[in-house]
Structures are given as structure tokens and as C-alpha cells.
Design a protein around this motif. Sequence first.
Motif, PDB file in Angstrom:
ATOM      1  N   HIS A   1      -3.563   7.995  15.153  1.00 21.10           N
ATOM      2  CA  HIS A   1      -4.295   8.107  13.891  1.00 21.10           C
ATOM      3  C   HIS A   1      -4.757   6.725  13.459  1.00 21.10           C
ATOM      4  CE1 HIS A   1      -5.974  10.246  10.595  1.00 21.10           C
ATOM      5  NE2 HIS A   1      -5.384  11.369  10.974  1.00 21.10           N
ATOM      6  N   HIS A   2      -5.856   6.705  12.711  1.00 19.67           N
ATOM      7  CA  HIS A   2      -6.402   5.438  12.220  1.00 19.67           C
ATOM      8  C   HIS A   2      -6.276   5.300  10.711  1.00 19.67           C
ATOM      9  CE1 HIS A   2      -9.665   8.290  11.465  1.00 19.67           C
ATOM     10  NE2 HIS A   2     -10.073   7.451  10.525  1.00 19.67           N
ATOM     11  N   ASP A   3      -5.854   6.368  10.031  1.00 20.27           N
ATOM     12  CA  ASP A   3      -5.805   6.364   8.568  1.00 20.27           C
ATOM     13  C   ASP A   3      -4.360   6.248   8.089  1.00 20.27           C
ATOM     14  OD1 ASP A   3      -5.938   6.853   5.842  1.00 20.27           O
ATOM     15  OD2 ASP A   3      -7.411   8.473   6.032  1.00 20.27           O
ATOM     16  N   PRO A   4      -4.019   5.162   7.389  1.00 15.23           N
ATOM     17  CA  PRO A   4      -2.644   4.991   6.911  1.00 15.23           C
ATOM     18  C   PRO A   4      -2.140   6.130   6.040  1.00 15.23           C
ATOM     19  CG  PRO A   4      -3.834   2.917   6.758  1.00 15.23           C
ATOM     20  CD  PRO A   4      -4.851   3.967   7.116  1.00 15.23           C
TER      21      PRO A   4
ATOM     22  N   VAL B   1       0.191  -1.706   6.767  1.00 13.56           N
ATOM     23  CA  VAL B   1       1.094  -0.630   6.337  1.00 13.56           C
ATOM     24  C   VAL B   1       1.976  -0.145   7.486  1.00 13.56           C
ATOM     25  CG1 VAL B   1       1.197   1.697   5.383  1.00 13.56           C
ATOM     26  CG2 VAL B   1      -0.525   0.085   4.555  1.00 13.56           C
ATOM     27  N   ALA B   2       1.439  -0.080   8.687  1.00 16.13           N
ATOM     28  CA  ALA B   2       2.188   0.476   9.823  1.00 16.13           C
ATOM     29  C   ALA B   2       3.458  -0.304  10.132  1.00 16.13           C
ATOM     30  CB  ALA B   2       1.304   0.530  11.066  1.00 16.13           C
ATOM     31  N   GLU B   3       3.507  -1.585   9.751  1.00 14.93           N
ATOM     32  CA  GLU B   3       4.689  -2.379  10.090  1.00 14.93           C
ATOM     33  C   GLU B   3       5.863  -2.119   9.145  1.00 14.93           C
ATOM     34  OE1 GLU B   3       3.743  -6.597   7.776  1.00 14.93           O
ATOM     35  OE2 GLU B   3       3.321  -6.422   9.919  1.00 14.93           O
ATOM     36  N   GLU B   4       5.602  -1.407   8.068  1.00 15.05           N
ATOM     37  CA  GLU B   4       6.666  -1.164   7.097  1.00 15.05           C
ATOM     38  C   GLU B   4       7.676  -0.135   7.608  1.00 15.05           C
ATOM     39  OE1 GLU B   4       4.738  -0.088   3.487  1.00 15.05           O
ATOM     40  OE2 GLU B   4       3.637  -1.996   3.314  1.00 15.05           O
TER      41      GLU B   4
END
Length: 386
Positions: free
Chosen positions: A216-219, A247-250
Motif C-alpha cells: 500500500h502507498h497510503d498511510p 509514519v511507517a517507521e512508527e
Amino acid sequence: MRRSTGIPERYLAGPDRTWPYATYPREHPCMSEKSWAPTRRQLMMTGGLGVLPLGAAAATTSGAAAAPDDLIRRTVPGTSERLPAIGLGTFMTFDTLSERRRERIREVARRHWRAGGRVFDCSPLYGRSEVTLGDVAEDLRINDRMFLAGKVWSTGDHLWDDGHAAAGLRQTVRRMSLDRPVDLMQCHSLVNVDVIVPLLHAWKKEGRIRHLGVTHHDPAYYPLVQSWVERARLDVVQVHYSIHTRVAEERLIPAAADNGTAVLVNMPLEKARLHHIVQGRPLPDFAKELGISTWSQYFLKWVIANPAVTCALPATSDPAHVAENVAAMRGPLPDAAMRERMVRHMETIPGFDQVATMPWYPGKSYSGVVSRAQAAVRERSPWWPS
């Protein structure tokens, strides 16, 4: 003329057919770190382009070996495969109807491969990108050695109908002229994910694919993506992650690390929007500490410095830009303190906080199948997202 795939049709005909693992290696031949010496035939097939498997010394006319292999590689969890940390995306950039642009794309792929890149990401969603990649890969004689990250974009005529997905797999195999299982097949943007993920597991068991994942590309969808990472025994997850969109690193990327899932990164350059806001600006002086000489290296090294990231997938149709991108997988990477410093510097640049609202590929035009179809619908529709 494109050659026909060497896969027996019975292995692709229906869900009750299998493709025996005994016939094909579980690990991709170009990912082996064993010593490798090209045969005379293989050298002739490359046409002197240096298009050789990973780890091979690029032969010259004098027989001299290339410089020592110093690529940054990441191991796919649960395997001994090591992928170069920079791959090549194809969204929009490979979707072309122009022969002239196709030649530029061929040069992009050639330079990516020659510099050590081996991962190519594509999807039937991307218009003619899969066709173009297949043609170019066959021209360069790399289609049987590249690591192909394909995608399923499929629903079906009814719930649990796998006919469309199976047709998509056959189409990918034929377009790429493969005579082996697809290296990675991903459920694109979670479309029909409840059906597709079990189907991907079936394909893996049957030997049609080697690895499976979701993208997916949308957080906004990351909590759902994370749930699939935690319960679906995925080999790979592909997400949007950049120095701007972090956001993905959270939670998502740590979840992937905890579950032994490889992480591919889409939009690491924000579809040229990061380059747009730094156009004409010099790199900060501290970038020299890492041997960074271009903004591409700055942005991509930030991404792959996250140890849980397996491979970043910048897309381009410019041969000069691909050279800058692949340069990021050589040399030192920033540590946590330096990565924070890099972010803080970007926050001083006007427009950085607006990157997500900018149009994709500012100042660029891709007149392929996708853009033409989009323009046609936009002309007919009384509403368009702002």
C-alpha cells in the motif's frame, strides 16, 4: 520477436496444477553469493554491456576485473537471499507508447543492472509498464536473472473466484518471458486481500511463486497492512516511506521486523516531489561526511539506513537519474543521530511540509496508457478529487 515462455502450459492451466519445486531452485540464481564465472556464451549474450549476475566481475575487453563489489545488500528474512538495497520502480515511468521513450527506459534498466541493481517492481495496474519491462528485460537478457516483484490487481466474477488472478499471473509470466516461478507476487494495495493472500499462499505451495506479500502507498491503510503482517505469514510488505512520509517507521516497519517480513519501500523520492522542492539548492555541508554528492543519495540513504528496510524502489525514466539512485547503495549510511539531522535540515526548506499535497512528478509528463485513460475519465466526470 519475443520468445515464448518455457513454462509448460499445464503448470499454469488451473488451480489443481502444480509447478514442482524440484524443477526450479528455491533461491534466485542471481542472488547467490557463491563465486561465479560467466561462460563465453553468457558474455556474448550480454553484448558487452556488463549485464552479468550479481557478484560477477564485469568483464572488459582486456579481461580486467571490475572494482570489488561493495554494494549494500539486505537479507530477505528466513532465506539466504541478499538483495541490493536499491531497486527500480516502474509506475508511470515505464508506461509508454513511444519507441523513443522506450529506448530511454531500456537505458535506465541497463544502467540499473550494470550498477548492481537486481530488483524490478511492476504491476498490471501500471498500464504498459509490465509489457515494457518484459521487452526491455528480454532485450538485455536479464529476464531470467532479475528479481521480479510482481503484483496481483484482481477481484473476479464472484467472491473467491481466482480466475482473474490466475489469468494475471499467466500474463505476467508471458510478458516477462519467465521459465521459472515469479520471485515475488504482492496483493496490490490490499485489493481483494481476503481472497488474494490465501491464493498467494497456494501459489507458493504449488511452486508458481517464491515469495508473497501485500502493498500500500497510503498511510491511512497502515493499521490494516500491519494486521496482515502480523497474522498472514507474509514474506514481504511494501509501503510508502520517505524522509517526508515517516509514519511507517512508527509501528508498521517494526512489526515487519518482529515477524520476519522483508520491507520494500515505494515512493522513497515522493514521485519527484522531494527533488522539486530542493531544485537549485546545495546539499548541506554535513552530507559530505557520508560521501553524499546528490540529493538522490541524500533521500535514499536516509531510507535504507533503517536496518529493517530491505530494498527501496525509486522510479525514473531518466538514465542520469538512475545512476544517482543506484549510487546510494554504496558507501556509509547515516546513523540514527545523522538521520535525525537530515530530517531537521529538510524541515527548514520551504515546501517540505507541503510535499504530500503536491501533484506527482511535478514538471514531468508521461503520456502512457494510464495518463490517457485518466484524462478521458476526467473530461467526462463532473467531480474530481482535489
